[in-house]
Design a protein around this motif. Sequence first.
Motif, PDB file in Angstrom:
ATOM      1  N   ILE A  67      77.737  49.408  -5.746  1.00 56.80           N
ATOM      2  CA  ILE A  67      76.799  49.065  -6.525  1.00 56.80           C
ATOM      3  C   ILE A  67      75.969  50.343  -6.529  1.00 56.80           C
ATOM      4  O   ILE A  67      77.025  51.372  -5.328  1.00 56.80           O
ATOM      5  CB  ILE A  67      75.265  49.099  -5.329  1.00 56.80           C
ATOM      6  N   ILE A  68      75.470  51.029  -7.522  1.00 55.17           N
ATOM      7  CA  ILE A  68      75.051  53.285  -7.313  1.00 55.17           C
ATOM      8  C   ILE A  68      73.956  52.411  -7.697  1.00 55.17           C
ATOM      9  O   ILE A  68      72.736  51.997  -7.847  1.00 55.17           O
ATOM     10  CB  ILE A  68      75.388  52.956  -9.475  1.00 55.17           C
ATOM     11  N   VAL A  69      73.299  53.303  -5.975  1.00 61.76           N
ATOM     12  CA  VAL A  69      72.077  53.979  -6.076  1.00 61.76           C
ATOM     13  C   VAL A  69      70.880  54.230  -6.978  1.00 61.76           C
ATOM     14  O   VAL A  69      71.654  55.171  -8.232  1.00 61.76           O
ATOM     15  CB  VAL A  69      72.102  54.412  -4.441  1.00 61.76           C
ATOM     16  N   GLY A  70      70.246  53.388  -7.919  1.00 63.21           N
ATOM     17  CA  GLY A  70      69.444  53.770  -8.608  1.00 63.21           C
ATOM     18  C   GLY A  70      69.358  53.069 -10.115  1.00 63.21           C
ATOM     19  O   GLY A  70      68.977  53.184 -10.837  1.00 63.21           O
ATOM     20  N   GLN A  71      70.278  52.084  -9.960  1.00 65.48           N
ATOM     21  CA  GLN A  71      71.016  51.303 -11.669  1.00 65.48           C
ATOM     22  C   GLN A  71      70.832  50.425 -10.750  1.00 65.48           C
ATOM     23  O   GLN A  71      70.294  49.668 -11.427  1.00 65.48           O
ATOM     24  CB  GLN A  71      72.454  52.395 -11.661  1.00 65.48           C
ATOM     25  N   THR A 120      74.669  61.722  -5.950  1.00 57.89           N
ATOM     26  CA  THR A 120      75.436  62.707  -6.959  1.00 57.89           C
ATOM     27  C   THR A 120      73.463  63.788  -7.006  1.00 57.89           C
ATOM     28  O   THR A 120      73.544  64.812  -6.983  1.00 57.89           O
ATOM     29  CB  THR A 120      75.816  63.059  -8.701  1.00 57.89           C
ATOM     30  N   GLY A 121      72.564  62.489  -7.472  1.00 53.73           N
ATOM     31  CA  GLY A 121      71.175  62.885  -7.773  1.00 53.73           C
ATOM     32  C   GLY A 121      70.528  63.109  -6.751  1.00 53.73           C
ATOM     33  O   GLY A 121      69.598  63.693  -6.580  1.00 53.73           O
ATOM     34  N   GLY A 122      70.756  62.603  -6.046  1.00 51.27           N
ATOM     35  CA  GLY A 122      70.218  62.595  -4.468  1.00 51.27           C
ATOM     36  C   GLY A 122      70.202  63.826  -3.358  1.00 51.27           C
ATOM     37  O   GLY A 122      69.810  63.608  -2.440  1.00 51.27           O
ATOM     38  N   ALA A 123      71.600  64.560  -4.246  1.00 51.33           N
ATOM     39  CA  ALA A 123      72.266  65.444  -2.677  1.00 51.33           C
ATOM     40  C   ALA A 123      70.731  66.418  -2.268  1.00 51.33           C
ATOM     41  O   ALA A 123      70.373  66.261  -0.859  1.00 51.33           O
ATOM     42  CB  ALA A 123      73.446  66.255  -3.344  1.00 51.33           C
ATOM     43  N   ASP A 179      74.472  63.228 -18.646  1.00 51.01           N
ATOM     44  CA  ASP A 179      73.987  64.581 -17.521  1.00 51.01           C
ATOM     45  C   ASP A 179      73.706  63.692 -16.469  1.00 51.01           C
ATOM     46  O   ASP A 179      72.541  62.200 -16.723  1.00 51.01           O
ATOM     47  CB  ASP A 179      72.114  64.533 -18.136  1.00 51.01           C
ATOM     48  N   VAL A 180      73.544  63.859 -15.895  1.00 47.01           N
ATOM     49  CA  VAL A 180      73.330  63.477 -13.831  1.00 47.01           C
ATOM     50  C   VAL A 180      72.699  64.581 -13.104  1.00 47.01           C
ATOM     51  O   VAL A 180      73.743  65.381 -12.913  1.00 47.01           O
ATOM     52  CB  VAL A 180      74.505  62.637 -13.387  1.00 47.01           C
TER      53      VAL A 180
END
Lengths: 416, 113, 1016
Positions: free
Chosen positions: C876-880, C746-749, C640-641
């Motif tokens: 990087i992955i923003v949020g991780q 994906t989450g920030g769109a 789930d993303v």
Amino acid sequence: MQRYSGFGLVKHALSHHENWERQWRNPTPKKQYDVIIVGGGGHGLATAYYLAKEFGVKNVAVIEKGWLGGGNTARNTTIVRSNYLWDESAALYEHAMKLWEGLSQDLNYNVMFSQRGVLNLGHTLQDMRDIQRRVNANRLNGIDGEVLDAKGVQELVPIMDCSSSARYPVLGASWQPRAGVARHDAVAWGYARGADAHGVDILQQTEVTGFKIRDGQIYGVHTNRGDIEAKTVGCVTAGNSGVLAKMAGFNLPLESHPLQALVSEPLKPILDTVVMSNHVHGYISQSDKGDLVIGAGIDGYNGYGQRGSYPTVEHTLQAIVEMFPIFSRVRMNRQWGGIVDTCPDACPILSKTPVKGLFFNCGWGTGGFKATPGSGHVFAASLAKGEMHPIAEPFSMFRFHSGALIDEHGAAGVAH
Amino acid sequence: MFYIYCPYCGEHREEEEFHPKGQAHIERPKEPEACSDEEWGDYLFFRDNPRGVHHELWVHAVGCRKFFNVTRHTVTYEILETYKMGEQPSITADAQGQPREAVAASRQEGVRA
Amino acid sequence: MSQSKKQVHRLAKGGRIDRSRTLSFTFNGQNYQGHPGDTLASALLANGVDIVNRSFKYSRPRGIVAAGAEEPNAIVQLGSTEAAQVPNVRATQQALFAGLTARSTNGWPNVQRDLMGVVGKLGGKFMPPGFYYKTFMAPASLWMTYEKYIRKSAGLGRSPMEADPDTYDHLHQHCDVLVVGAGAAGLAAALAAARSGARVIVADEQEEMGGSLLDSRETLDGKPADQWAAQVVKELAGYENVTLLPRTTANGYHDHHFVTLHERRTEHLGETAPLAKGRRQVRARMHRVRAGQVILATGAHERPLVYAGNDVPGNMLAGAVSTYIRRYGVAPGNKLVLTTSNDYGYRAALDWKEAGREVVAIVDARQAPAGDWVEAARAQGIKIITGSAVIEAKGSSRVSAARVAKIDIDAFQVKGPAQELACDTIASSGGYSPVIHLASHTGARPTWRDDLLGFVPSLVKGVHACGGANGTYALGEVLADGVEAGVKAAAVSGHAAPSVSLPQVKALKQGPAAALFQVPHEKPTLRAPKQFVDLQNDVTAAGIELATREGFESIEHVKRYTAMGFGTDQGKLGNINGMAIAARCLGRPIPEVGTTVFRPNYTPVTFGAIVGRHCRDLFDPERYTALHQWHVENGAEFEDVGQWKRPWYYPQRVNGKVETMHEAVARECSAVREKVGILDASTLGKIDIQGPDAREFLARVYTNKWEKLAVGKCRYGLMCKDDGMVTDDGVTSCLADNHFLMTTTTGGAAAILEWLELWHQTEWPELDVYFSSVTDHWATMTITGPEARKLLAEITDIDLDKDSFKFMEWRSGKVAGVPARVYRISFTGELTFEINVQANYAMHVWQTLFKHGEKYGLTPYGTETMHVLRAEKGFIIVGQDTDGSVTPEDLGMQWCVGYDKPFSWIGKRALTRTDTKRENRKQLVGLKPKDPKVVLEEGAQIVFDPKHAIPMPMAGHVTSSYYSPTLDSGFALAVVKGGHKKMGETVYLPMADGQTHEAEIVSPIFYDPKGERQHV
């Protein structure tokens, strides 16, 4: 102060309960005090109690515009935990937790602190990373806690849907066994009774209408019952802090929002722990009376109405029924709202202000109740010495100028 | 649940279509580099938080996606007016935070909710 | 099950029940019979069931007191099967149906003989309000044990242990006028509004509309009142502009006239919703009504008098006695004593007498009662004892006698000796309390009226109260009041009501009521037998007096200390009496003690009805890419993303057994590094940005430079908030000089689109630029690995030569015969082409790629492999790898910061604040475990000194950690205080299992540091 005990109860029963003393006096305001606490909620009363009991400042007034403990103290979902992410918050909330653990005996008032444990659920891989990060940090800060997988969660809460068919399946949780719930009203009343016994004047139905400030130094307050003087004033007024700050001539990095909660009708015991989910957004525990006590989300707009928007309640119950399908036929009895003063970094303000001698303790957002003893204790120490207590130091309002925020949003799990 | 008049759509719609975005009329300093840390912190974080009339920024998130202003009483929750970006409120707070007619700016039909 | 009993208290005639049909039901395992039209309560009374429950705290036997929503005692558990259980149903509001199965919620072994009752009798004395605050404190260690027993004895019904078989739904409605309550006032109001042509909704909580008219003694136009009600309901039903909702409770009144109506559609038919045309009906429906105007015609609740023993079964509200006789044909006893402070109570005695039962006496607190009903009682020869009241009810499981004495209300004293009147029923009336609940939901504080001895609602704009809800009780005035409200309300929406001619009502002479709440007893309140105020929570007058003695002076304090009003009836019967008693104890007038604030719900509402369809599959939508079906068919596990379901990894069957995630990811990684892999990247947010100022806008919201990005080129961008913290990143491509395509996480769109609009609309409206989301329009297929070019070349007309189509460029052309945009960017460090096609073509292109890709070993990979590959490159992955407290400089991404850009872009100023300049900020680094076999735990905390005592100073934490098949070792990304200057130093990670791992701080780029592979 009349000691409370099982024996005393029997004794009073035999005299038809005619000899119980008042739990606190209803004094007339003096002209002058050493310290004035504005706000007679849990935090304010705790501050007064510790000032008088531990820091030898006994000439103290608590000024409350309504009835003591009538604000958020009487309106929250009573969850107590200390498993916060950042060192600064962890220190503050764990300080509170240690005081909670002896509070009933210290106050001789049963606040019913029930260490039934709190679960913070994880529903995504990132949730679980954040949970591991927080639990690891807690352990090195000396705070109890462990990471559970879905199976471990299911064992603790057999009635919860931990299946993979859920929309956001439970992947695991953080578990703090020492956490739990307490009886909110009893906390306010216990502190009030204790403070009163140490000579503190609790002035109810007394509203502060302004501050007396001379060349940057406070020397008293105006109230609807006349002026009262003091060189040290501590404001502990939660949702109304912004309004008081304006009176003193400055702004705070605060916005007051409605936060709603609701209860079901009383049920026989069915839920023995506190379950919190940030992702599907529902928080639930069961009170000793049998009500399911459910915390709803915060409304995005500013509001002093002690009520919020209905969709917030709908979404909360959607989450509850998603987690606990068996509760679908249980019925909601009552909903209500509090006014929470929220900071941009979801951490409180315990701070000096631009006015000398005027201190603020606010910005607790949704997390104030659990901190009550710790907040009162470190704030009392700060007021007594005129310097912030080391645990309170990082929570200065000026961190919003330097940028040294303590951002509990990101990885702290739920802020409740 | 609020019933909000979107000044761009010209209709009252349910609160669920909108997002509140905090205090209205906050302007980003024209020369950020000229700001002290204190001034920059004030711009970022420090807000009016009145008990009474408040000017708020809202966005019609699942409607026309337009941002607009709302003058609302934060105790009664009554919406006194909504107005477009760049416009000034016609109702402001008096000393007690209660509504007061400011400029006699007339707005199109229905804006006053 | 034993033989079913006779209906001993059923009258030979009368009532609105269908005697031609008999319904059998069971209560506490005993079989009984009733008729259609009965409630469970009326049927129990008809069968002579006195004890329906045991009380909450003292476990005292309790009987039915009321006939409606205010009933505090008759709380039952419904349901014959586990899944059908409903806790805490009010028997007075549950229509009887065949086979209904109910039990008392308390009482062990049963309500007749209850062991806790003994405890209650003996222990009651030791359980004053708040006793639990005063004991169970020593020893501290035992509290959790005490609590276990306290919890056991608490609670009413029980939750079902199986999932709900029923469904619920919502209707969203608008109307000009919402009328709440269809009694005399409500029907009159509805009639006026309906005739005006306004859109009207009428909601009434009862089985039948008509309210008090259904059991009224009075006549309208000389005919029984219920006939007028029936005729009005019939007329209303004929209007297209009117919606009639019986069995529908307005449970909550929210802002701006948003009212929730809880319609119980099947609860009168069975314990679960019956089938209709093979489909299970909706059990309940929530109408979410936005009303123009609201008319509150909610009536009034009768107040009982508070006297000793007033909780013994057989004590009832006078009005309820009338209702059971006239509406249900049940006389709940044989010998009645009525104790009243007003004329209205007399109706009970008259009805009782007419039912052929004996009225022992009417005991009236007033010295000289006078009025039409009083005279009627005298004419009937009923004995009236004046200036007196029932001071105590005798009996244990049923009233056996009433002790009656002269009283002095003002002195709160009993005057003279008490006489004992044998009886089995005591009806009491202390006057009426307007039902102001809904009005106070809006936040308006009610106002006390001494002439009414009650609170009337204060009203916000657009709300009208009429009839009993407004303190108007005389039938003629009630009707007129209703019409007036209806006319007013309709007029607001521009509908003029034609005159409504009201039926003739005989105006009754009424004497003034006496202000009696608690009846004095010979003994002082604290010593007298229990006088109950809140029956459900066992709150007594003594408890309230004790609370005030202990300093609880505000009614809010009294309520909380005694629990008064916190039951499922929310103090409908008790609150006003409680306030009056508190006021007496404090020597203050009632309004000074405070008002009582009611909250939603008016009566409890099933969670399911509030949730509606928004649970199970519809709890939150699932978003699928155009290729989802392929992923499912190829055995993908999903992650789930946001709302998206993304392929996580693709476990294969390898010689008979399914791969673990570790094995699958190792295989997928090697495929990408050595051959070619493919990822469905369609979930990445895509925002189409157009306009002459698009380029300038990008330069303001991104940290890096954009003015020179040429058409056909792509660039990675980093986004901050104005506090300098990284909030999103992605690649943006220049499609034309005034046309860009931005990609987001994906989450920030959605949030980023709103973020861009915010800045454009509120700060820079002068910029000519437009944004629209195209996330779902395009499907994105990433082919990456050494063989990527060969594969793509087979199915595209785009020149893929490395010099004509360079890294960080994009081209348009045909792929697999459909128009495509191909971006040569890389998140893996390998030669990569991101193929974007119109989403509807995606499956065709994807399958074509596999047709041609087989020989190159084309391998699908998921997000887990993507994470490993990007981490090896230090992407990087923003949020991780960030958490809202990390700046571009903390990430070591100064290369992506345009310090000298002319415009002070969002986030720039914050980078020079004292705290963001700090030396020892947490900075992104790589970690190489000393033991290559170790894969550090994500979230593991980092310390410099593992010997330090707890609390241990922490220097940072692991943000990403994986096993790398390419490096054949574990590796991690982490943030470490001052990390950028600590390369090569050793840090420690003390774990829960007692182990402490060691790791070396290294560059976050573990693979192909020069980035040659992506340039080939």
